[in-house]
Design an enzyme around this catalytic site. Structure first.
Site, short mmCIF file in Angstrom:
data_model
loop_
_atom_site.label_atom_id
_atom_site.label_comp_id
_atom_site.label_asym_id
_atom_site.label_seq_id
_atom_site.Cartn_x
_atom_site.Cartn_y
_atom_site.Cartn_z
N LYS A 153 -28.41 -7.63 -17.79
CA LYS A 153 -26.95 -7.62 -17.61
C LYS A 153 -26.56 -6.86 -16.35
O LYS A 153 -25.74 -7.33 -15.56
CB LYS A 153 -26.30 -6.94 -18.83
CG LYS A 153 -24.84 -6.57 -18.60
CD LYS A 153 -24.22 -5.87 -19.80
CE LYS A 153 -24.45 -4.40 -19.90
NZ LYS A 153 -23.55 -3.55 -19.10
N ASN A 154 -27.16 -5.69 -16.17
CA ASN A 154 -26.71 -4.82 -15.07
C ASN A 154 -27.21 -5.27 -13.69
O ASN A 154 -26.86 -4.67 -12.68
CB ASN A 154 -27.09 -3.37 -15.35
CG ASN A 154 -26.25 -2.80 -16.48
OD1 ASN A 154 -25.27 -3.42 -16.90
ND2 ASN A 154 -26.62 -1.64 -16.98
N CYS A 176 -13.40 5.52 -20.02
CA CYS A 176 -14.38 4.74 -20.77
C CYS A 176 -14.93 5.64 -21.86
O CYS A 176 -14.95 6.85 -21.72
CB CYS A 176 -15.48 4.31 -19.82
SG CYS A 176 -16.93 3.70 -20.66
N ARG A 212 -15.96 8.81 -15.86
CA ARG A 212 -16.43 7.81 -14.91
C ARG A 212 -15.46 7.57 -13.76
O ARG A 212 -14.84 6.50 -13.64
CB ARG A 212 -16.77 6.50 -15.64
CG ARG A 212 -17.82 6.71 -16.70
CD ARG A 212 -18.17 5.45 -17.43
NE ARG A 212 -19.16 4.64 -16.75
CZ ARG A 212 -19.54 3.44 -17.17
NH1 ARG A 212 -19.00 2.91 -18.23
NH2 ARG A 212 -20.46 2.77 -16.52
N ASP A 223 -29.27 4.72 -20.57
CA ASP A 223 -28.99 3.57 -21.42
C ASP A 223 -30.02 3.40 -22.55
O ASP A 223 -29.89 2.49 -23.38
CB ASP A 223 -28.95 2.27 -20.58
CG ASP A 223 -27.72 2.22 -19.69
OD1 ASP A 223 -26.80 3.03 -19.90
OD2 ASP A 223 -27.68 1.37 -18.79
N ARG A 251 -21.72 -7.68 -25.78
CA ARG A 251 -21.54 -7.45 -24.34
C ARG A 251 -22.88 -7.36 -23.64
O ARG A 251 -22.98 -7.68 -22.45
CB ARG A 251 -20.78 -6.14 -24.11
CG ARG A 251 -19.34 -6.18 -24.56
CD ARG A 251 -18.66 -4.89 -24.17
NE ARG A 251 -18.94 -4.61 -22.77
CZ ARG A 251 -18.87 -3.41 -22.22
NH1 ARG A 251 -18.50 -2.37 -22.92
NH2 ARG A 251 -19.14 -3.23 -20.95
#
Ligand code: EPZ
Length: 428
Positions: free
Chosen positions: A22-23, A124, A129, A315, A407
């Site tokens: 995803k990133n 967030c 952030r 993560d 997501r």
């Protein structure tokens, strides 16, 4: 609202195909704004964040075609993105507020269209952030920046952005992506010092090079970018998702069994694999993936501190904490990247975990057996830590609010049930 229902206790055996990251997919899609020619991305994961970014890019005038969107197979989608004209340089609040990475369009818009008006991404769940480092870098490239009614309004100098030396005081993945992309079309040379060297940054840099960018130092802390007049189309395959791979590695370590994480590259998550090995799992790197094995022996407590790549990824912190809840002994987990990334602690406690938090440090005292519970997902990685805790817990677990999982994890329940987990999505 969809939920995940699972019954813990099964060992995991078999192969799990790892999706495109995803990133990496998100900034790669954004890179399409840099050229009027088509950018073809292979192995794009089917995720809610990808669909959301499609909407944002379409608003700027990117034409997007997706092949394989509904495929039942677990091979990624092929996506063709073409920004023949940039028709709108505003990224509105309604679109940007749901996903922080959408703020990153500011770099390519400014580089190619010489102006951008992008909504601030806002707070967030995992921390404040801020965007100060993006603004610092863009100003160094010559941009004039104002904040107006919640929007960052940026204008390039006459003739476009100009190369500069940018030294980030702190490693930032997002600002590295943005400055690197913007610098590809700037006049002269840009040097980014203390750049992020996450595999996703490297993947984007490699794609930009295929598009005609001149970048050296890829994969190191110093990136040198010589601006060119224009970029052209290219075809690029999205790198495998190291966070998804690390998550399933921890799931297998937790339940016991033997799993091959197909397509995963050990070099992209070595710090996490080292910790898993120290905790008692056996990890081997093979030509087509990473194999993880744990027999019936207990998990040992191991300390972890999150760090930018090549350190232990933030993560994966929630998932590792899930594993440590059933370790023998006491584990100390320090989060150094985000100030509020322990929201899974209260939910893990519902399984019977013993965790104390003091600022950025969590102290986890392992318990012999977790017990299934009703839990609520709070952010993407926190949610998946609840799923893997549930796989090892005795009895039934229901994870609510799983839109967070959608997501970032492609067909999690299909992948886990294929290797023996008792897990299903309950809709409605
Ligand atoms: C990326 O976020 C990832 N997101 C995150 O993954 C990941 O946790 C994070 O990098 C760290 O690895 C994507 O790639 C889409 P940062 P990013 O800028 O770029 C501070 C997930 O679950 N900072 O590297 O937003 C910041 O507050 C997500 O997939 C500033 O102070 O992270 C943080 O403390 C969550 N000023 C640190 O830097 C700025 O202007 C690192 O953040 C920018 C960042």
């Amino acid at each position: 609202m969809d939920r995940i229902r699972l019954v813990g206790g099964n060992e995991l055996h078999g192969e799990i195909p790892i999706s495109g990251a995803k990133n990496a997919a998100l900034p790669l899609m954004i890179a399409s704004l840099l050229t009027r020619e088509p950018l073809v991305l292979e192995n794009v994961p089917r995720l809610a964040d990808v669909t959301q970014l499609e909407k944002i890019l379409e608003n700027h005038g990117v034409d997007i075609a997706v092949h394989g969107r509904k495929s039942a197979a677990l091979d990624g989608q092929r996506m063709t993105l073409q920004a023949a004209e940039i028709v709108d340089t505003t990224a509105p609040y309604e679109l940007v507020s749901t996903m922080r990475a959408s703020f990153w369009v500011i770099g390519p818009l400014l580089a190619r269209a010489h102006e951008a008006r992008v909504s601030l991404p806002g707070g967030c769940a995992i921390g404040t952030r801020p965007v100060d480092l993006f603004l610092y870098g863009l100003r160094e490239l010559g941009a004039e920046i104002d904040i107006d009614e919640g929007y960052v309004v940026a204008r390039a100098p006459k003739g476009g952005l100009r190369g500069a030396r940018i030294n980030f005081p702190k490693v930032t993945v997002g600002a590295t992506h943005v400055i690197m992309m913007a610098a590809t079309l700037a006049r002269g040379t840009t040097i980014i010092e203390n750049a992020a060297m996450e595999p996703e940054v490297t993947d984007v840099a490699e794609c930009l090079v295929k598009m005609g960018a001149k970048i050296s130092g890829i994969g190191t802390r110093t990136l040198t970018i010589e601006g060119v007049d224009e970029l052209h189309g290219a075809t690029h395959e999205v790198v495998a998702d190291r966070i998804e791979a690390g998550t399933y590695a921890m799931a297998a370590a937790m339940t016991g069994g033997e799993v091959l994480l197909k397509n995963a590259k050990a070099i992209h998550l070595q710090a996490a694999l080292d910790k898993l090995t120290a905790a008692g799992a056996r990890v081997t790197s093979e030509a087509n993936g990473i194999r993880i094995y744990r027999n019936g022996n207990g998990i040992q407590a191991v300390d972890v501190e999150t760090d930018p790549f090549p350190g232990f990824a933030t993560d994966l912190q929630a998932q590792f904490m899930g594993l440590m809840t059933m370790a023998q002994g006491v584990s100390h987990i320090r989060e150094t990247i985000f100030e509020n990334r322990f929201m899974h602690v209260a939910e893990l406690a519902r399984f019977g975990a013993d965790i104390k938090v003091d600022g950025q440090l969590a102290t986890v005292t392992g318990v012999p057996q977790l017990k299934g519970a009703q839990v609520m997902a709070t952010d993407l990685r926190a949610s998946v830590s609840l799923v893997i805790a549930g796989l090892a817990a005795k009895g039934e677990t229901v994870v609510n609010r799983i839109y967070h999982l959608d997501r970032g994890f492609e067909r999690l329940e299909d992948k886990l049930s294929a290797v023996g987990a008792e897990i299903e999505r309950v809709t409605g």
